[in-house]
Write an enzyme that holds these catalytic residues in place. Structure first.
Site, PDB file in Angstrom:
ATOM      1  N   ASN A   1      11.419  -8.922   6.919  1.00 14.31           N
ATOM      2  CA  ASN A   1      11.706  -8.362   8.240  1.00 14.31           C
ATOM      3  C   ASN A   1      11.158  -9.312   9.294  1.00 14.31           C
ATOM      4  O   ASN A   1      10.001  -9.744   9.217  1.00 14.31           O
ATOM      5  CB  ASN A   1      11.049  -6.985   8.378  1.00 14.31           C
ATOM      6  CG  ASN A   1      11.726  -5.933   7.531  1.00 14.31           C
ATOM      7  OD1 ASN A   1      12.949  -5.909   7.446  1.00 14.31           O
ATOM      8  ND2 ASN A   1      10.950  -5.078   6.891  1.00 14.31           N
TER       9      ASN A   1
ATOM     10  N   HIS B   1       5.428 -12.017   5.880  1.00 11.99           N
ATOM     11  CA  HIS B   1       5.371 -11.458   4.530  1.00 11.99           C
ATOM     12  C   HIS B   1       6.787 -11.265   4.039  1.00 11.99           C
ATOM     13  O   HIS B   1       7.673 -10.863   4.783  1.00 11.99           O
ATOM     14  CB  HIS B   1       4.594 -10.146   4.494  1.00 11.99           C
ATOM     15  CG  HIS B   1       4.996  -9.168   5.550  1.00 11.99           C
ATOM     16  ND1 HIS B   1       4.639  -9.308   6.874  1.00 11.99           N
ATOM     17  CD2 HIS B   1       5.752  -8.055   5.497  1.00 11.99           C
ATOM     18  CE1 HIS B   1       5.137  -8.312   7.576  1.00 11.99           C
ATOM     19  NE2 HIS B   1       5.832  -7.541   6.764  1.00 11.99           N
TER      20      HIS B   1
ATOM     21  N   ILE C   1       0.825  -1.209   0.000  1.00  8.72           N
ATOM     22  CA  ILE C   1       0.000   0.000   0.000  1.00  8.72           C
ATOM     23  C   ILE C   1       0.863   1.265   0.000  1.00  8.72           C
ATOM     24  O   ILE C   1       0.399   2.332  -0.414  1.00  8.72           O
ATOM     25  CB  ILE C   1      -0.943  -0.014   1.228  1.00  8.72           C
ATOM     26  CG1 ILE C   1      -2.156   0.855   0.995  1.00  8.72           C
ATOM     27  CG2 ILE C   1      -0.217   0.370   2.508  1.00  8.72           C
ATOM     28  CD1 ILE C   1      -3.270   0.622   2.009  1.00  8.72           C
TER      29      ILE C   1
ATOM     30  N   HIS D   1       8.843  -9.138   1.162  1.00  7.38           N
ATOM     31  CA  HIS D   1       8.773  -8.022   0.223  1.00  7.38           C
ATOM     32  C   HIS D   1       9.560  -8.396  -1.028  1.00  7.38           C
ATOM     33  O   HIS D   1      10.687  -8.907  -0.925  1.00  7.38           O
ATOM     34  CB  HIS D   1       9.431  -6.772   0.807  1.00  7.38           C
ATOM     35  CG  HIS D   1       8.841  -6.258   2.081  1.00  7.38           C
ATOM     36  ND1 HIS D   1       8.064  -5.124   2.146  1.00  7.38           N
ATOM     37  CD2 HIS D   1       8.931  -6.718   3.361  1.00  7.38           C
ATOM     38  CE1 HIS D   1       7.702  -4.891   3.399  1.00  7.38           C
ATOM     39  NE2 HIS D   1       8.220  -5.851   4.159  1.00  7.38           N
TER      40      HIS D   1
ATOM     41  N   GLU E   1       6.422  -4.948  11.132  1.00  8.37           N
ATOM     42  CA  GLU E   1       5.247  -4.224  11.636  1.00  8.37           C
ATOM     43  C   GLU E   1       3.999  -5.096  11.688  1.00  8.37           C
ATOM     44  O   GLU E   1       3.132  -4.876  12.543  1.00  8.37           O
ATOM     45  CB  GLU E   1       4.946  -3.019  10.722  1.00  8.37           C
ATOM     46  CG  GLU E   1       6.067  -1.995  10.644  1.00  8.37           C
ATOM     47  CD  GLU E   1       5.976  -0.946  11.733  1.00  8.37           C
ATOM     48  OE1 GLU E   1       5.000  -0.970  12.498  1.00  8.37           O
ATOM     49  OE2 GLU E   1       6.903  -0.116  11.826  1.00  8.37           O
ATOM     50  N   VAL E   2       3.855  -6.010  10.732  1.00  7.46           N
ATOM     51  CA  VAL E   2       2.626  -6.806  10.632  1.00  7.46           C
ATOM     52  C   VAL E   2       2.949  -8.240  11.058  1.00  7.46           C
ATOM     53  O   VAL E   2       3.842  -8.878  10.469  1.00  7.46           O
ATOM     54  CB  VAL E   2       2.066  -6.791   9.192  1.00  7.46           C
ATOM     55  CG1 VAL E   2       0.801  -7.629   9.105  1.00  7.46           C
ATOM     56  CG2 VAL E   2       1.797  -5.361   8.736  1.00  7.46           C
TER      57      VAL E   2
HETATM   58  P1  5GP Z   1       7.090  -4.824   7.554  1.00  6.98           P
HETATM   59  O1  5GP Z   1       7.631  -3.525   8.042  1.00  6.98           O
HETATM   60  O2  5GP Z   1       6.241  -5.524   8.575  1.00  6.98           O
HETATM   61  O3  5GP Z   1       8.137  -5.718   6.950  1.00  6.98           O
HETATM   62  O4  5GP Z   1       6.162  -4.464   6.308  1.00  6.98           O
HETATM   63  C1  5GP Z   1       4.790  -4.224   6.391  1.00  6.98           C
HETATM   64  C2  5GP Z   1       4.376  -3.671   5.047  1.00  6.98           C
HETATM   65  O5  5GP Z   1       2.969  -3.803   4.936  1.00  6.98           O
HETATM   66  C3  5GP Z   1       4.725  -2.207   4.826  1.00  6.98           C
HETATM   67  O6  5GP Z   1       5.550  -2.088   3.667  1.00  6.98           O
HETATM   68  C4  5GP Z   1       3.360  -1.546   4.641  1.00  6.98           C
HETATM   69  O7  5GP Z   1       3.382  -0.513   3.685  1.00  6.98           O
HETATM   70  C5  5GP Z   1       2.480  -2.696   4.220  1.00  6.98           C
HETATM   71  N1  5GP Z   1       1.084  -2.558   4.581  1.00  6.98           N
HETATM   72  C6  5GP Z   1       0.586  -2.219   5.810  1.00  6.98           C
HETATM   73  N2  5GP Z   1      -0.764  -2.241   5.788  1.00  6.98           N
HETATM   74  C7  5GP Z   1      -1.117  -2.606   4.528  1.00  6.98           C
HETATM   75  C8  5GP Z   1      -2.380  -2.800   3.909  1.00  6.98           C
HETATM   76  O8  5GP Z   1      -3.444  -2.648   4.500  1.00  6.98           O
HETATM   77  N3  5GP Z   1      -2.367  -3.184   2.603  1.00  6.98           N
HETATM   78  C9  5GP Z   1      -1.208  -3.367   1.915  1.00  6.98           C
HETATM   79  N4  5GP Z   1      -1.295  -3.753   0.637  1.00  6.98           N
HETATM   80  N5  5GP Z   1       0.009  -3.197   2.478  1.00  6.98           N
HETATM   81  C10 5GP Z   1       0.050  -2.816   3.777  1.00  6.98           C
END
Ligand code: 5GP
Length: 125
Positions: free
Chosen positions: A97, A110, A40, A112, A105-106
């Site tokens: 991550n 996941h 997003i 990337h 964060e999530v």
């Molecule tokens: P992290 O920091 O956990 O590796 O990456 C989380 C990623 O999830 C971030 O790049 C963020 O932009 C993406 N993200 C967070 N919420 C959403 C969402 O609701 N939809 C999509 N498509 N990506 C999201």
């Protein structure tokens, strides 16, 4: 706020809600084990998130507890998506991550996929 990757799976996380169809996503790929969609908030011209459909908090959880079929499907999907997006010729980056120091964060695994431009140094210094 980075997550603690050792916590149990929390099925209220945003990617679990996307998997249940409660929130939309811009889908790139789907099979029995895997869903992929555009980030997003893209950090590169191509920025795709690849997630397993199973409930895994992190790379640590998935690599320890995922089935052979889930892990094979996930790795195959990451490679296929990169090929299908035309990223192989110029190169791309795959990143997972995992936990606090990495800034995850999530709390649903996941990976990337970044591509479409030179991606710079591997880590900021
Ligand atoms: P992290 O920091 O956990 O590796 O990456 C989380 C990623 O999830 C971030 O790049 C963020 O932009 C993406 N993200 C967070 N919420 C959403 C969402 O609701 N939809 C999509 N498509 N990506 C999201």
């Amino acid at each position: 706020m980075p997550i603690d990757a050792t916590l149990p799976y929390d099925d209220t996380n945003i990617f679990a809600r996307i998997l249940r169809g409660e929130l939309p996503c811009n889908k790139v790929y789907e099979d029995d084990h895997v869903l992929a969609f555009h980030d997003i908030n893209p950090a590169a011209p191509t920025h795709i998130l690849v997630i397993p459909k199973g409930a895994y908090v992190s790379w640590d959880d998935f690599s320890a507890n995922g089935s052979e079929a889930e892990i094979a499907a996930f790795v195959r999907a990451v490679g296929k998506i990169a090929r299908d997006e035309g990223l192989v010729d110029h190169g791309y980056r795959v990143l997972a991550n995992t936990g606090g120091n990495a800034g995850q964060e999530v709390p649903h695994l996941h990976v990337h996929i970044f591509g479409g431009q030179p991606l710079g140094p591997m880590l900021s210094r």
